[in-house]
Design a protein around this motif. Structure first.
Motif, PDB file in Angstrom:
ATOM      1  N   VAL B  31       0.673  -0.856  -0.046  1.00 40.98           N
ATOM      2  CA  VAL B  31       0.090  -0.078   0.286  1.00 40.98           C
ATOM      3  C   VAL B  31       0.669   0.835  -0.040  1.00 40.98           C
ATOM      4  CG1 VAL B  31      -1.969   1.128   1.440  1.00 40.98           C
ATOM      5  CG2 VAL B  31      -2.201  -1.406   0.988  1.00 40.98           C
ATOM      6  N   ASP B  32       0.119   2.482  -0.557  1.00 33.97           N
ATOM      7  CA  ASP B  32       0.811   3.432  -0.877  1.00 33.97           C
ATOM      8  C   ASP B  32       1.628   4.221   0.589  1.00 33.97           C
ATOM      9  OD1 ASP B  32       2.336   6.415  -0.910  1.00 33.97           O
ATOM     10  OD2 ASP B  32      -0.192   7.067  -1.597  1.00 33.97           O
ATOM     11  N   PRO B  33       2.801   4.298   0.961  1.00 33.55           N
ATOM     12  CA  PRO B  33       3.226   4.962   1.948  1.00 33.55           C
ATOM     13  C   PRO B  33       2.721   5.936   2.538  1.00 33.55           C
ATOM     14  CG  PRO B  33       5.219   4.369   0.655  1.00 33.55           C
ATOM     15  CD  PRO B  33       4.022   4.305  -0.310  1.00 33.55           C
ATOM     16  N   ALA B  34       2.054   6.787   2.318  1.00 29.32           N
ATOM     17  CA  ALA B  34       1.649   8.108   2.377  1.00 29.32           C
ATOM     18  C   ALA B  34       0.214   7.601   3.305  1.00 29.32           C
ATOM     19  CB  ALA B  34       1.731   8.900   1.303  1.00 29.32           C
ATOM     20  N   LYS B  35      -0.683   6.991   2.454  1.00 29.37           N
ATOM     21  CA  LYS B  35      -2.007   5.963   2.993  1.00 29.37           C
ATOM     22  C   LYS B  35      -1.583   5.503   4.356  1.00 29.37           C
ATOM     23  CE  LYS B  35      -4.066   7.524  -0.351  1.00 29.37           C
ATOM     24  NZ  LYS B  35      -5.115   7.597  -0.438  1.00 29.37           N
ATOM     25  N   ILE B  36      -0.495   4.316   3.927  1.00 30.43           N
ATOM     26  CA  ILE B  36      -0.227   3.643   5.552  1.00 30.43           C
ATOM     27  C   ILE B  36      -0.250   4.353   6.808  1.00 30.43           C
ATOM     28  CG2 ILE B  36       1.371   1.961   6.621  1.00 30.43           C
ATOM     29  CD1 ILE B  36       2.037   0.947   3.461  1.00 30.43           C
ATOM     30  N   LYS B  37       0.143   5.819   6.183  1.00 25.29           N
ATOM     31  CA  LYS B  37       1.403   6.585   7.837  1.00 25.29           C
ATOM     32  C   LYS B  37      -0.436   7.124   8.309  1.00 25.29           C
ATOM     33  CE  LYS B  37       3.361  10.617   9.068  1.00 25.29           C
ATOM     34  NZ  LYS B  37       4.778  11.803   9.300  1.00 25.29           N
ATOM     35  N   ARG B  38      -1.134   7.516   7.251  1.00 22.41           N
ATOM     36  CA  ARG B  38      -2.429   8.241   7.075  1.00 22.41           C
ATOM     37  C   ARG B  38      -3.359   7.055   7.886  1.00 22.41           C
ATOM     38  NH1 ARG B  38      -5.511   9.820   2.211  1.00 22.41           N
ATOM     39  NH2 ARG B  38      -7.515  10.238   3.882  1.00 22.41           N
ATOM     40  N   ILE B  39      -3.584   5.329   7.957  1.00 19.83           N
ATOM     41  CA  ILE B  39      -4.328   4.873   8.312  1.00 19.83           C
ATOM     42  C   ILE B  39      -3.778   4.538   9.814  1.00 19.83           C
ATOM     43  CG2 ILE B  39      -4.816   2.134   7.970  1.00 19.83           C
ATOM     44  CD1 ILE B  39      -4.321   3.161   4.683  1.00 19.83           C
ATOM     45  N   VAL B  40      -2.626   4.495  10.096  1.00 22.27           N
ATOM     46  CA  VAL B  40      -1.509   4.073  11.074  1.00 22.27           C
ATOM     47  C   VAL B  40      -2.165   4.726  12.028  1.00 22.27           C
ATOM     48  CG1 VAL B  40      -0.948   1.599  10.701  1.00 22.27           C
ATOM     49  CG2 VAL B  40       0.212   4.434  10.705  1.00 22.27           C
ATOM     50  N   VAL B  41      -1.470   6.172  12.158  1.00 21.60           N
ATOM     51  CA  VAL B  41      -2.002   7.419  12.469  1.00 21.60           C
ATOM     52  C   VAL B  41      -3.944   7.357  12.982  1.00 21.60           C
ATOM     53  CG1 VAL B  41      -1.789   9.973  13.244  1.00 21.60           C
ATOM     54  CG2 VAL B  41      -0.122   8.928  11.989  1.00 21.60           C
ATOM     55  N   ALA B  42      -4.243   7.199  12.127  1.00 21.88           N
ATOM     56  CA  ALA B  42      -5.562   7.810  13.244  1.00 21.88           C
ATOM     57  C   ALA B  42      -6.093   6.049  13.795  1.00 21.88           C
ATOM     58  CB  ALA B  42      -6.720   7.127  11.580  1.00 21.88           C
ATOM     59  N   LEU B  43      -5.486   4.919  13.739  1.00 14.36           N
ATOM     60  CA  LEU B  43      -5.807   3.623  14.195  1.00 14.36           C
ATOM     61  C   LEU B  43      -4.814   3.696  15.645  1.00 14.36           C
ATOM     62  CD1 LEU B  43      -7.291   1.079  14.438  1.00 14.36           C
ATOM     63  CD2 LEU B  43      -5.248   0.027  12.513  1.00 14.36           C
ATOM     64  N   PHE B  44      -3.790   3.892  15.326  1.00 13.49           N
ATOM     65  CA  PHE B  44      -3.008   4.606  16.769  1.00 13.49           C
ATOM     66  C   PHE B  44      -3.483   5.247  18.153  1.00 13.49           C
ATOM     67  CE2 PHE B  44       1.011   6.037  19.037  1.00 13.49           C
ATOM     68  CZ  PHE B  44       1.185   5.199  19.547  1.00 13.49           C
ATOM     69  N   GLU B  45      -4.344   6.270  17.404  1.00 16.73           N
ATOM     70  CA  GLU B  45      -4.787   7.789  18.180  1.00 16.73           C
ATOM     71  C   GLU B  45      -6.394   6.896  18.507  1.00 16.73           C
ATOM     72  OE1 GLU B  45      -3.863  10.101  19.531  1.00 16.73           O
ATOM     73  OE2 GLU B  45      -2.648  11.579  17.618  1.00 16.73           O
ATOM     74  N   GLY B 103      -3.187  12.265  25.884  1.00 17.91           N
ATOM     75  CA  GLY B 103      -4.900  13.060  26.593  1.00 17.91           C
ATOM     76  C   GLY B 103      -4.269  15.116  26.410  1.00 17.91           C
ATOM     77  N   ALA B 104      -3.856  15.272  25.513  1.00 14.94           N
ATOM     78  CA  ALA B 104      -3.597  16.653  25.478  1.00 14.94           C
ATOM     79  C   ALA B 104      -5.166  17.114  24.292  1.00 14.94           C
ATOM     80  CB  ALA B 104      -2.694  16.978  24.528  1.00 14.94           C
ATOM     81  N   GLY B 105      -5.936  16.379  24.001  1.00 19.36           N
ATOM     82  CA  GLY B 105      -7.229  16.825  23.143  1.00 19.36           C
ATOM     83  C   GLY B 105      -7.017  16.550  21.596  1.00 19.36           C
ATOM     84  N   MET B 106      -6.007  15.992  21.094  1.00 20.72           N
ATOM     85  CA  MET B 106      -5.722  15.914  19.815  1.00 20.72           C
ATOM     86  C   MET B 106      -5.852  14.801  18.967  1.00 20.72           C
ATOM     87  SD  MET B 106      -3.854  18.710  19.934  1.00 20.72           S
ATOM     88  CE  MET B 106      -2.955  18.539  17.885  1.00 20.72           C
ATOM     89  N   GLY B 107      -5.867  13.699  20.134  1.00 23.65           N
ATOM     90  CA  GLY B 107      -6.764  12.317  19.183  1.00 23.65           C
ATOM     91  C   GLY B 107      -7.373  12.456  18.766  1.00 23.65           C
ATOM     92  N   LEU B 108      -8.759  12.969  18.900  1.00 26.24           N
ATOM     93  CA  LEU B 108     -10.318  12.889  17.660  1.00 26.24           C
ATOM     94  C   LEU B 108     -10.027  13.626  16.898  1.00 26.24           C
ATOM     95  CD1 LEU B 108     -13.007  12.333  20.058  1.00 26.24           C
ATOM     96  CD2 LEU B 108     -11.841  10.596  18.609  1.00 26.24           C
ATOM     97  N   PRO B 109      -9.355  14.590  17.592  1.00 19.49           N
ATOM     98  CA  PRO B 109      -9.418  15.631  15.833  1.00 19.49           C
ATOM     99  C   PRO B 109      -8.162  14.950  14.992  1.00 19.49           C
ATOM    100  CG  PRO B 109      -9.031  16.934  17.393  1.00 19.49           C
ATOM    101  CD  PRO B 109      -9.460  15.114  17.985  1.00 19.49           C
ATOM    102  N   ASN B 110      -6.690  14.524  15.358  1.00 20.42           N
ATOM    103  CA  ASN B 110      -5.934  13.794  14.419  1.00 20.42           C
ATOM    104  C   ASN B 110      -6.705  12.396  13.805  1.00 20.42           C
ATOM    105  OD1 ASN B 110      -3.621  15.348  14.918  1.00 20.42           O
ATOM    106  ND2 ASN B 110      -2.414  13.874  16.599  1.00 20.42           N
TER     107      ASN B 110
END
Lengths: 114, 136
Positions: B31-45, B103-110
């Motif tokens: 999978v395109d690395p840029a897409k992977i990053k978006r997916i895993v950052v969203a999932l990790f948060e 816990g700085a309130g960035m998770g859902l916006p990320n």
């Protein structure tokens, strides 16, 4: 990287840091807040932080960061080493503060992201 | 390809294991690395949110040809005001969560920033369900 290691009096504690080239790291980003690190969109970035736990490594994994400088004399533990090795992430430890490391990196030519 | 993970609340030593597994699976599929990053950052948060706030939860990930769908369900206190929780800086996280770098309130916006589709519903006292889609 040897020059950077010397400037910040760092100890390479995980990964083959010396095999990394300065060209691989155009930028540095300093934060103890991992959600801010996860917002980065630039590549070629090293992370400077005083946060020393397994989530520092996991965050770097997700953000595609390949070098972490752990400041303020914090010591990485075995679980951090294990995950860093799996993810091909290099770790440096230094007694310097985040502020001092950033100053050294900036004067060496490593750019800020913002 | 489908993955199912059980997530344990408050256990930060293994938080991120699910996201790491998905990252490896996506890399194997080229999978395109840029897409992977978006997916895993969203999932990790999302994974961190379950660990930070809930007693336990589940993550189901469907990797399809044209999209990745992530279903994150937790059994936690629920979010009283979802709209407010989407605002950067809003947080109800404990000090122990903040000590882990979150816990700085960035998770859902990320998550919203990285997702093509992000739906979240929460019932106070019961828990929260999130559905994230990122197109490939």
């Amino acid at each position: 990287m040897n020059e950077i290691i010397k400037r910040i009096e760092a100890r390479p504690v995980c990964g083959d840091v010396c095999s990394l080239r300065t060209d691989d790291f155009e930028f540095a980003f300093a934060s103890d807040l991992m959600s801010d690190v996860l917002r980065l969109t630039y590549e070629k970035t090293m992370l400077v932080t005083g946060l020393c736990n397994v989530q520092t490594i996991r965050t770097a994994e997700m953000a595609e960061i390949k070098l972490i400088i752990i400041c303020r004399g914090k010591k990485c533990d075995d679980q951090m080493f294990k995950i860093a090795k799996e993810c091909d992430i290099c770790l440096l430890e230094t007694n310097y503060s985040v502020y001092r490391v950033c100053g050294e990196l900036y004067s060496y030519g490593i750019k800020p992201l913002y | 390809m489908e993955f199912l993970f059980e997530i344990e609340g408050a256990n930060f030593s293994v938080a991120g294991n699910a996201s790491s597994t998905i990252k490896r699976a996506l890399k194997q599929r080229n999978v395109d690395p840029a897409k992977i990053k978006r997916i895993v950052v969203a999932l990790f948060e999302a994974e961190i949110n379950v660990v930070a706030h809930a007693d336990h939860g589940t993550i189901r990930v469907l990797i399809e040809d044209h999209q990745v769908q992530m279903f994150v369900k937790d059994f936690g206190p629920g979010i009283e005001d979802v709209k407010e929780a989407m605002r950067e800086g809003y947080s109800t996280a404990s000090n122990s969560v903040r000590e882990m770098g979150f816990g700085a309130g960035m998770g859902l916006p990320n998550i919203k920033r990285n997702a093509d589709v992000f739906e979240i519903e929460s019932v106070k006292g019961l828990g929260t369900n999130a559905h994230i889609i990122i197109y490939l």
